[in-house]
Enzyme design. Structure first.
Site, PDB file in Angstrom:
ATOM      1  N   CYS A   2      11.119 -11.231  14.015  1.00 23.08           N
ATOM      2  CA  CYS A   2      11.878 -12.077  14.913  1.00 23.08           C
ATOM      3  C   CYS A   2      13.093 -11.281  15.370  1.00 23.08           C
ATOM      4  O   CYS A   2      13.741 -10.608  14.579  1.00 23.08           O
ATOM      5  CB  CYS A   2      12.358 -13.393  14.305  1.00 23.08           C
ATOM      6  N   ARG A  27       9.950  -6.645  17.358  1.00 21.40           N
ATOM      7  CA  ARG A  27      10.108  -7.377  16.096  1.00 21.40           C
ATOM      8  C   ARG A  27       9.230  -8.625  16.023  1.00 21.40           C
ATOM      9  O   ARG A  27       9.111  -9.256  14.978  1.00 21.40           O
ATOM     10  CB  ARG A  27      11.575  -7.800  15.929  1.00 21.40           C
ATOM     11  N   HIS A 507     -19.064   6.288  -3.985  1.00 23.94           N
ATOM     12  CA  HIS A 507     -19.051   5.113  -4.867  1.00 23.94           C
ATOM     13  C   HIS A 507     -18.929   3.819  -4.067  1.00 23.94           C
ATOM     14  O   HIS A 507     -18.323   2.863  -4.539  1.00 23.94           O
ATOM     15  CB  HIS A 507     -17.913   5.249  -5.881  1.00 23.94           C
TER      16      HIS A 507
END
Ligand code: G6P
Length: 611
Positions: A2, A27, A507
């Site tokens: 924000c 932001r 794996h």
């Protein structure tokens, strides 16, 4: 996350606020809004980016010399017009913007519901605002006093700025845990989450500290603590130029910042790497050199891309300094009751210096007696202020949400620190010390060489832009680079991507490999080179689409794939700084070719000030 902007002074507030919101959009950008005062408080808000708010306000006269604005990254309540800030109180006489989270908002809301308050949004902000209004009403006190009383009851993090119809020339602001800077002009004040909306008007700023309250008029700034004691503001001069926060001819901040790296890396080395005297000068390291070289353990805490820089630092520090290193996600470290002893040194790595989890993690460690060393980009940020010492990365403002130049600068700083500590600890020879210094000084030119011709990366990006999944593999120092390559691609292109140690792919991830899966190997010449080639053969045998980053002139795998990106050869400790560049470019070009907003990827925010 924000962004907040506010203005009080003698010019029209709306244009100042709008421009500021655009600068702070990194932001958060799911909705935005402004509030100004005429004969009443007028609030305008809109879901979507700031440009949509701007368009919706075309033609509306905004004659006010005071105002507040907000660009949101949703926490409580979905992105929508009604959850956008500013919020207005029940009486319509106070408006407020908020960055942070009010953790006990449910309890406060219950109290208000019992008093017949109703709410028009799902936000914690509207609850806090009405809580403040209720206190003012019942205590018949000033808004300033009501804010002070309310904040003593609040659990959580906040920066709030309030606009009050009773005092139409005054803004009230307060902070805890989220950033707030106040710019001081001539008979005017600018409030913002960071300095970027302010720099154009003034270089004199005050960074507000936790638990401080600011009462701001055009010609007056009063700072107080929550105990109502007046505090003398500490005025600082900003060391930032307007050009640094503009795109300068590039289409996006991300590509501008990628191309800035030869310069930012040079800036990071400048004044520190002294080849003539064979030394590295880093004031913070020198001040704490005994603690650093005698550290029982170094614990690195960070998030996101900064965490990847930490992983590479772990390998380098253990190799050169022989000090055990642990790398922790700050969000895990802060909650898991970790063992921190005297003699442990914490490295906090953060571009913004504001990431909430990293901030709280180091507060905890500091309480337990650890020395805190910040590796930060934003000067004067919250983490800088609570660290014992540190080293700035000097990459300049980074606006693109995906971190690029801040990452390479972090690697440069961490590598310099490791070399310096190793020299002081005598765990490397003088010859190796000089060799690594020379390698570091050659990095800006090597990065520039990659950026000189991006054709191959663009071609590979175009070829794989429609892939639905990607695998990034590397070993040793290049394993965290594989993680970073995968993170960049996810952030910018929304393609699912995984980074793995090349050998570990046997794996599990190898099950994903078929003729549709692009598998990118970071395979520059190092101690693992032969092993990585074997891993490539394994992918090739399963028809995966191989892409490889190799050292210039290495033709070992020419027969396996056409998609080969050559990078200048470097010492294996230094190579990650160079090898990440084509991965940044690849994610950028794929994101752009998919038509995405690479500077503002969905759901992300640059500065994560909520936990
Ligand atoms: C966000 C940003 C990332 C960044 C991370 C940590 O997720 O989008 O680019 O790496 O936060 O931020 P910091 O400022 O602490 O480095």
């Amino acid at each position: 996350m924000c962004g907040i902007v506010a203005y009080v002074g003698n010019r029209e507030s709306y244009p100042v606020i709008l421009k500021g919101l655009k600068r702070l959009e990194y932001r958060g950008y799911d909705s935005s809004g402004v509030a100004v005062i005429s004969d009443k408080i007028e609030v305008y808000k809109k879901q979507g980016k700031v440009a949509e708010l701007e368009e919706s306000l075309l033609g509306i006269p905004m004659k006010s010399t005071i105002g507040i604005g907000h660009t949101r990254w949703a926490t409580h309540g979905e992105p929508s017009d009604r959850n956008a800030h500013p919020h207005i109180s029940k009486s319509g006489r106070i408006a407020m913007i908020h960055n942070g989270i009010i953790e006990n908002y449910a309890a406060l809301k219950l109290e208000l519901l019992k008093k017949d308050y109703t709410f028009s949004s799902d936000t914690d902000t509207e609850v806090l605002l009405n809580f403040i209004e209720d206190i003012r009403k019942h205590n018949a006190c000033s808004l300033e006093e009501a804010v002070r009383i309310a904040l003593k009851r609040v659990v959580g993090a906040y920066v709030i700025v309030l606009l009050d119809l009773e005092n139409p020339d005054t803004l009230i602001a307060a902070r805890k845990g989220s950033p707030l800077v106040i710019g001081i002009g001539k008979n005017e004040h600018f409030l913002a989450s960071d300095a970027s909306p302010i720099i154009e008007y003034t270089k004199e700023v005050v960074y507000i500290n936790d638990y401080e309250l600011a009462i701001v008029k055009g010609n007056e700034l009063i700072l107080k603590n929550l105990g109502n004691e007046v505090i003398t503001p500490f005025v600082q001069k900003l060391d930032m130029e307007l050009a640094a926060i503009e795109k300068g001819g590039f289409n996006h901040f991300m590509i501008k910042e990628i191309f800035e790296q030869p310069q930012t890396i040079f800036d990071c080395l400048r004044g520190r790497l002294d080849l003539t005297r064979s030394d590295i000068m880093m004031a913070g390291v020198e001040k704490y050199i005994d603690e650093l070289k005698n550290a029982n353990r170094i614990i690195i805490v960070a998030c996101g891309t900064s965490w990847h820089a930490g992983l590479i630092a772990e390998y380098i520090i253990e190799e050169l300094c022989r000090i055990p290193v642990e790398v922790e996600y700050a969000s895990e470290f802060r909650y898991r009751n970790p063992i921190v002893n005297k003699g442990d040194v914490i490295f906090a790595i953060s571009q913004s210096g504001e990431t909430a989890d990293t901030l709280v993690a180091i507060e905890r460690a500091k309480e337990q007696g650890a020395i805190i060393f910040g590796i930060l980009n934003v000067v004067g940020s919250s983490i800088a202020r609570i660290s014992h010492a540190g080293a700035y990365t000097h990459a300049g403002p980074e606006i693109g949400v995906a971190s690029t130049k801040a990452f390479t600068a972090q690697l440069v700083v961490l590598t310099m620190m490791a070399i310096k500590i190793a020299k002081e600890k005598q765990t490397i020879s003088e010859g190796r010390f000089v060799q690594l210094m020379e390698e570091l000084s050659a990095v800006p030119d090597k990065v520039a060489a990659i950026l000189k011709d991006t054709y191959v990366v663009e071609r590979i990006a175009a070829k794989h832009a429609t892939a639905s999944s990607f695998l990034f593999l590397g070993r040793g120092y290049n394993f965290p680079i594989a993680l970073e390559g995968a993170l960049k691609l996810k952030e910018i292109s929304y393609i699912h991507a995984e980074g793995y140690p090349a050998a570990e792919m046997k794996h599990g991830p190898i099950a994903l490999v078929d003729e549709n899966l692009p598998v990118l190997f970071v395979a520059t010449k190092d101690a693992y080179h032969q092993k990585v080639i074997s891993n490539m053969q394994e992918i090739n045998a399963r028809k995966g689409k191989l892409i490889a980053i190799v050292s210039a002139g290495d033709h070992t795998i020419d027969a396996l794939t056409d998609d080969i990106i050559e990078v200048p050869e470097a010492d294996e400790l230094i190579a990650p700084i160079i090898n990440v560049i084509p991965l940044q470019l690849l994610s950028y070009y794929i994101g752009v070719s998919r038509g995405l907003d690479v500077d503002k990827p969905r759901n992300l925010a640059k500065s994560v000030t909520v936990e």
